[in-house]
Design a protein around this motif. Structure first.
Motif, PDB file in Angstrom:
ATOM      1  N   ILE A  45      30.265  31.134  80.033  1.00 40.60           N
ATOM      2  CA  ILE A  45      30.393  29.694  79.822  1.00 40.60           C
ATOM      3  C   ILE A  45      30.657  29.433  78.348  1.00 40.60           C
ATOM      4  O   ILE A  45      30.197  30.178  77.469  1.00 40.60           O
ATOM      5  N   GLN A  46      31.420  28.379  78.083  1.00 42.82           N
ATOM      6  CA  GLN A  46      31.689  27.940  76.719  1.00 42.82           C
ATOM      7  C   GLN A  46      31.852  26.430  76.728  1.00 42.82           C
ATOM      8  O   GLN A  46      32.639  25.879  77.505  1.00 42.82           O
ATOM      9  N   GLY A  47      31.095  25.759  75.873  1.00 48.27           N
ATOM     10  CA  GLY A  47      31.126  24.308  75.834  1.00 48.27           C
ATOM     11  C   GLY A  47      31.632  23.726  74.546  1.00 48.27           C
ATOM     12  O   GLY A  47      31.745  22.500  74.422  1.00 48.27           O
ATOM     13  N   PHE A  48      31.959  24.588  73.569  1.00 51.75           N
ATOM     14  CA  PHE A  48      32.420  24.101  72.268  1.00 51.75           C
ATOM     15  C   PHE A  48      33.460  25.086  71.714  1.00 51.75           C
ATOM     16  O   PHE A  48      33.457  26.269  72.038  1.00 51.75           O
ATOM     17  N   GLY A  49      34.320  24.566  70.851  1.00 47.54           N
ATOM     18  CA  GLY A  49      35.257  25.412  70.113  1.00 47.54           C
ATOM     19  C   GLY A  49      36.343  26.039  70.946  1.00 47.54           C
ATOM     20  O   GLY A  49      36.850  27.102  70.590  1.00 47.54           O
ATOM     21  N   LEU A  50      36.703  25.417  72.077  1.00 45.36           N
ATOM     22  CA  LEU A  50      37.792  25.959  72.885  1.00 45.36           C
ATOM     23  C   LEU A  50      39.120  25.662  72.204  1.00 45.36           C
ATOM     24  O   LEU A  50      39.500  24.512  72.052  1.00 45.36           O
ATOM     25  N   SER A  51      39.827  26.718  71.820  1.00 48.27           N
ATOM     26  CA  SER A  51      41.105  26.513  71.144  1.00 48.27           C
ATOM     27  C   SER A  51      42.185  27.444  71.653  1.00 48.27           C
ATOM     28  O   SER A  51      43.294  27.448  71.142  1.00 48.27           O
ATOM     29  N   ASN A  52      41.884  28.256  72.691  1.00 49.86           N
ATOM     30  CA  ASN A  52      42.851  29.235  73.190  1.00 49.86           C
ATOM     31  C   ASN A  52      43.394  28.867  74.566  1.00 49.86           C
ATOM     32  O   ASN A  52      43.758  29.733  75.344  1.00 49.86           O
ATOM     33  N   GLY A  53      43.412  27.578  74.900  1.00 50.16           N
ATOM     34  CA  GLY A  53      43.965  27.169  76.185  1.00 50.16           C
ATOM     35  C   GLY A  53      43.107  27.643  77.337  1.00 50.16           C
ATOM     36  O   GLY A  53      41.963  27.224  77.483  1.00 50.16           O
ATOM     37  N   THR A  54      43.641  28.529  78.178  1.00 48.37           N
ATOM     38  CA  THR A  54      42.927  28.997  79.359  1.00 48.37           C
ATOM     39  C   THR A  54      42.127  30.263  79.101  1.00 48.37           C
ATOM     40  O   THR A  54      41.690  30.910  80.048  1.00 48.37           O
ATOM     41  N   ASN A  55      41.908  30.620  77.856  1.00 52.87           N
ATOM     42  CA  ASN A  55      41.153  31.826  77.513  1.00 52.87           C
ATOM     43  C   ASN A  55      39.842  31.468  76.851  1.00 52.87           C
ATOM     44  O   ASN A  55      39.768  30.530  76.061  1.00 52.87           O
ATOM     45  N   PHE A  56      38.801  32.242  77.186  1.00 53.18           N
ATOM     46  CA  PHE A  56      37.549  32.115  76.465  1.00 53.18           C
ATOM     47  C   PHE A  56      37.712  32.653  75.048  1.00 53.18           C
ATOM     48  O   PHE A  56      38.568  33.484  74.777  1.00 53.18           O
ATOM     49  N   SER A  57      36.853  32.181  74.165  1.00 54.27           N
ATOM     50  CA  SER A  57      36.768  32.773  72.842  1.00 54.27           C
ATOM     51  C   SER A  57      35.975  34.072  72.932  1.00 54.27           C
ATOM     52  O   SER A  57      35.494  34.462  73.999  1.00 54.27           O
ATOM     53  N   TYR A  58      35.828  34.734  71.784  1.00 53.50           N
ATOM     54  CA  TYR A  58      35.056  35.970  71.705  1.00 53.50           C
ATOM     55  C   TYR A  58      33.676  35.753  72.330  1.00 53.50           C
ATOM     56  O   TYR A  58      33.045  34.721  72.102  1.00 53.50           O
ATOM     57  N   ALA A  59      33.227  36.694  73.156  1.00 55.71           N
ATOM     58  CA  ALA A  59      32.010  36.512  73.944  1.00 55.71           C
ATOM     59  C   ALA A  59      30.802  37.160  73.284  1.00 55.71           C
ATOM     60  O   ALA A  59      30.879  38.277  72.785  1.00 55.71           O
ATOM     61  N   SER A  60      29.688  36.440  73.295  1.00 55.27           N
ATOM     62  CA  SER A  60      28.393  36.985  72.912  1.00 55.27           C
ATOM     63  C   SER A  60      27.670  37.396  74.185  1.00 55.27           C
ATOM     64  O   SER A  60      27.368  36.558  75.030  1.00 55.27           O
ATOM     65  N   ASP A  61      27.426  38.693  74.348  1.00 55.66           N
ATOM     66  CA  ASP A  61      26.880  39.213  75.598  1.00 55.66           C
ATOM     67  C   ASP A  61      25.360  39.243  75.547  1.00 55.66           C
ATOM     68  O   ASP A  61      24.763  39.503  74.498  1.00 55.66           O
ATOM     69  N   CYS A  62      24.748  39.002  76.711  1.00 58.63           N
ATOM     70  CA  CYS A  62      23.284  38.971  76.768  1.00 58.63           C
ATOM     71  C   CYS A  62      22.685  40.367  76.801  1.00 58.63           C
ATOM     72  O   CYS A  62      21.489  40.534  76.592  1.00 58.63           O
ATOM     73  N   ALA A  63      23.477  41.395  77.099  1.00 63.58           N
ATOM     74  CA  ALA A  63      22.954  42.750  77.217  1.00 63.58           C
ATOM     75  C   ALA A  63      22.523  43.258  75.858  1.00 63.58           C
ATOM     76  O   ALA A  63      23.297  43.242  74.903  1.00 63.58           O
ATOM     77  N   GLY A  64      21.284  43.706  75.755  1.00 57.98           N
ATOM     78  CA  GLY A  64      20.783  44.268  74.515  1.00 57.98           C
ATOM     79  C   GLY A  64      21.313  45.667  74.297  1.00 57.98           C
ATOM     80  O   GLY A  64      21.676  46.374  75.245  1.00 57.98           O
ATOM     81  N   PHE A  65      21.345  46.096  73.051  1.00 63.63           N
ATOM     82  CA  PHE A  65      21.851  47.441  72.761  1.00 63.63           C
ATOM     83  C   PHE A  65      20.874  48.509  73.227  1.00 63.63           C
ATOM     84  O   PHE A  65      21.269  49.523  73.776  1.00 63.63           O
ATOM     85  N   PHE A  66      19.556  48.288  73.033  1.00 67.71           N
ATOM     86  CA  PHE A  66      18.556  49.271  73.408  1.00 67.71           C
ATOM     87  C   PHE A  66      18.060  48.945  74.817  1.00 67.71           C
ATOM     88  O   PHE A  66      17.189  48.102  75.002  1.00 67.71           O
ATOM     89  N   THR A  67      18.604  49.631  75.803  1.00 71.90           N
ATOM     90  CA  THR A  67      18.182  49.471  77.184  1.00 71.90           C
ATOM     91  C   THR A  67      16.916  50.295  77.423  1.00 71.90           C
ATOM     92  O   THR A  67      16.562  51.171  76.615  1.00 71.90           O
TER      93      THR A  67
END
Length: 435
Positions: A366-388
């Protein structure tokens, strides 16, 4: 002298180079550097060419090569190189003599006739097919618009190597530009191709193993892509492979991705966004997001504050208190967002029967701000932590084994040998006794 470079190296894209020569023309208007990966659309190109051409008649030279790609410049000399063996020496000389330049890394290509048709529409004249010899004897009236077409071959099916063919084309370009310079006629020249010479094929993801990735690619072929458009364009995007809800653990899941929602009631502004998904007034989902500045990080962050579910006259509220956030110019992605197991959506127990409802969103973004690439999401911040958990178990086990090894090595190093030994073959030690 002024130049515009339009380099394209992607699938279905055309490489174009436009340069202008005239002491009477004003310099090309400046253009903001596009974001990485941004493809200039035909509308954007048309708008810029309008500002570049300006008003009044223009003489346009269209060097139309059978095929052309940015890789040709990299492999056979490069536009900015000083190699004397380059296949583009005349072109490089013209570029180095320019007083201004604009670079467009990628331009949309919609067909072989796109550029000729666009120029014919802008100039209002039909193209005239010429070559270097014909042009030297041609009288050009600079008071009217002229569109001169020069066809150039490519190395496909040729007995010559690609470098030799491109060098011959460069010689033709040099002769044409010299003729125009001798005629002292202001001109705009475009070097382009009917199609790309090198096409980067897109690998299908269906055969690739599923793993963690940052979603900035085109997602229009997905299962559920929802976009809310405001006055200024798209402002909210939501993607999910599955949007499932259930009233209790005993009832079956309801998959909402197979339905088309009504977005009436959605809104967005600089500080808050609300995405309303109304499924025939039977089920309504509301995603409320906000953004604000955090002094510690020195940047704006957006958070998914609440998810509200309305169904059969009842309302359930879920709070996004456990990590649903990202920088304001990013999107948020998580493989699983639910309200019952490792929940990112915490039921609001003070709001009716919220705990009876269950939400389960698969491959959620989901993205609610800063949409500037038309039908593409911006760079994603993933919820998965590095240390599983698996990584933590491996690290702790390795540390324990390392401790045992170091302790044993330390004990071995502390062992000392005796400095005296009894000799069993020698005389025995007698100890006199006194009474």
């Amino acid at each position: 002298t002024a130049f515009i470079y339009l380099f394209c190296s992607f699938t279905s894209l055309l490489l174009q180079m436009l340069f202008q020569h005239s002491v009477a023309y004003s310099q090309l208007p400046p253009l903001a550097s596009p974001a990485a990966g941004h493809i200039i659309s035909n509308d954007q190109l048309t708008t810029y060419l309008n500002s570049a051409f300006g008003s009044g008649p223009h003489t346009v030279l269209l060097f139309l090569q059978d095929k052309l790609s940015k890789d040709d410049f990299t492999v056979f000399g490069g536009v900015y190189g000083n190699d004397k063996d380059s296949a583009f020496q005349n072109l490089e000389a013209a570029l180095h003599s320019s007083s201004s330049s604009v670079t467009l890394p990628a331009v949309e290509w919609s067909g072989s006739s796109a550029i000729p048709a666009l120029l014919q529409e802008k100039l209002g004249v039909a193209p005239l097919l010429v070559d270097a010899d014909t042009l030297s004897h041609l009288s050009i009236n600079a008071s009217i618009s002229n569109l001169l077409l020069i066809n150039l071959p490519y190395c496909t099916g040729s007995q010559k190597s690609c470098k030799e063919v491109l060098r011959d084309n460069d010689e033709i370009i040099g002769q044409v530009l010299s003729s125009m310079k001798d005629k002292n006629v202001p001109y705009t020249a475009i070097y382009t191709g009917l199609q790309p010479s090198r096409v980067i094929s897109e690998t299908s993801m269906s055969s690739q193993p599923v793993g963690r990735s940052l979603l900035q690619a085109d997602v229009t072929n997905g299962t559920q892509l929802i976009m809310f458009n405001a006055t200024g364009g798209p402002c909210i995007m939501l993607w999910a492979q599955d949007l499932n809800i259930s009233f209790s653990s005993t009832l079956a899941w309801v998959d909402l991705t197979k339905r088309t929602p009504d977005l009436t009631g959605s809104m967005c502004n600089g500080t808050s966004s609300l995405l309303v998904l109304n499924y025939n007034n039977e089920i309504v989902l509301r995603f409320a997001m906000s953004q604000k500045f955090y002094p510690v990080s020195g940047r704006n962050w957006f958070t998914l504050d609440t998810v509200q579910l309305q169904s059969n006259g009842s309302t359930a509220n879920f709070l996004g208190r456990r990590g649903i956030y990202a920088p304001a110019e990013y999107s948020f992605h998580c493989q699983t967002v639910n309200s019952f197991r490792d929940a990112l959506l915490v039921p609001n127990s003070t709001a009716g029967n919220t705990t009876e409802w269950r939400l389960n969103f698969i491959d959620f973004q989901i993205q609610g701000f800063g949409l500037s690439n038309g039908t593409n999401f911006s760079y994603a911040s993933d919820c998965a932590g590095f240390f599983t958990p698996g990584i933590w178990m491996g690290l702790l086990t390795s540390l324990l084994m390392l401790y045992i090894f170091v302790y044993g090595l330390h004990m071995i190093m502390q062992l000392n040998t005796m400095d005296r030994f009894d000799d069993p073959k020698g005389p025995s030690i007698s100890v006199p006794q006194s009474e």
